[in-house]
Design an enzyme around this catalytic site. Structure first.
Site, short mmCIF file in Angstrom:
data_model
loop_
_atom_site.label_atom_id
_atom_site.label_comp_id
_atom_site.label_asym_id
_atom_site.label_seq_id
_atom_site.Cartn_x
_atom_site.Cartn_y
_atom_site.Cartn_z
N ASP A 222 0.80 -1.23 0.00
CA ASP A 222 0.00 0.00 0.00
C ASP A 222 0.83 1.28 0.00
O ASP A 222 0.28 2.38 -0.09
CB ASP A 222 -0.96 -0.01 1.20
CG ASP A 222 -0.25 -0.26 2.53
OD1 ASP A 222 0.91 0.16 2.69
OD2 ASP A 222 -0.87 -0.89 3.42
N HIS B 51 6.71 -7.66 -1.59
CA HIS B 51 5.62 -8.19 -2.39
C HIS B 51 5.16 -7.23 -3.48
O HIS B 51 4.06 -7.38 -4.01
CB HIS B 51 4.44 -8.58 -1.49
CG HIS B 51 4.72 -9.79 -0.65
ND1 HIS B 51 3.87 -10.25 0.32
CD2 HIS B 51 5.78 -10.65 -0.65
CE1 HIS B 51 4.40 -11.34 0.89
NE2 HIS B 51 5.55 -11.59 0.32
N CYS C 187 4.14 -5.13 -17.47
CA CYS C 187 3.55 -5.86 -18.59
C CYS C 187 3.67 -7.36 -18.31
O CYS C 187 4.71 -7.83 -17.88
CB CYS C 187 4.24 -5.50 -19.90
SG CYS C 187 3.47 -6.34 -21.31
#
Ligand code: OAD
Length: 243
Positions: A99, A114, A122
């Protein structure tokens, strides 16, 4: 309670999980009202899920982007900023959170294990991930300017490798030989996801002292020397003694 002493002979590795952002209003993954209660992990957080239904994946991450856009760091994040200001290069923060709240709070030495909710990459070509706050609530799958392939959130999904550079940075901090004493503190994490859940054992192998601050007992609580049960936004601001 024994304080966590942060002096000039200490280096501190912190690992944070979703619980640290909970008091900012960001939902956790496991447990009551956790994200994985209503969204099957395999469908929205795995390469297979993306192949099967990229539109569902974008709806899920669009909701999370929208939900995390205006949230503010809480006193737990702020405490970690003060610790870093005190310790300088003897501090490293590894976070499983995507976040961006640690960076928003002012933390600088951060490893985003993460990935980052506000970055896109892409799925079909190796272009560099880029900052992206756009949302696709109706599930339109955005396309790559370079190759025309499918864009995806820059999140490390289940079954995917963490960035080897990130793991090396954490490993080097743990094994650093500069005469300082290693301390590890994990906060707001259920200890259910690897390799993050195994950091406590790496630190123990390096003879470090280990602390867990969590609302409930975690899957690996017994691996820690100290367990302080409580909310990170309440515990972290008073836990450390900066000397
Ligand atoms: P979890 O949702 O698995 O665990 C959150 C932990 O925080 C739980 O043990 C709660 O008891 C605790 N908790 C909740 N509120 C708290 C608070 N205010 N203060 C302290 N503790 C609190 O989240 P993570 O351990 O971060 O990965 O999950 C690890 C990874 O699994 C995530 O990064 C995510 C998920 O699947 C990916 O999406 C790749």
């Amino acid at each position: 309670m024994e304080p966590l002493v942060l002096d000039s002979k200490t280096r501190l590795l912190v690992l944070t999980g979703a619980g640290v952002s909970a008091e900012s209003g960001v939902p956790t993954f496991r447990g009551m009202d956790g994200l994985w209660e209503n969204h099957p992990v395999e469908a929205v957080a795995s390469p297979q899920g993306f192949e099967a239904n990229p539109s569902l994946v974008w709806r899920f991450y669009s909701q999370r982007r929208a939900g995390a856009a205006d949230v503010k760091p809480n006193p737990g994040h702020d405490a970690l900023v003060r610790w870093e200001e005190h310790l300088g290069d003897r501090f490293l923060l590894a976070t499983q959170n995507v976040d961006g709240l640690h960076t928003k709070a002012g933390s600088r030495r951060v490893v985003d294990m993460h990935g980052n909710l506000f970055r896109t990459k892409c799925a079909d070509c190796p272009r560099e991930p880029f900052a992206d706050t756009t949302v696709h609530p109706s599930g339109t799958v955005p396309r790559c300017d370079g190759c025309g392939g499918r864009l995806r959130p820059d999140i490390v999904w289940f079954g995917e490798m963490l960035d080897p550079g990130d793991l090396a940075r954490i490993g080097e901090f743990i094994t650093r030989k500069d005469g300082t004493r290693l301390v590890f503190l994990a906060a707001g994490t259920s200890g259910a996801v690897w390799p993050a859940a195994g950091i406590v054992d790496e630190v123990r192998s390096a003879r470090g002292d280990t602390w867990l601050v969590n609302y409930e007992s975690a899957a690996n609580t017994e691996r820690f020397h100290h367990f302080v049960q409580g909310l990170s936004g309440q515990v972290l601001p008073t836990l450390a003694k900066l000397v």
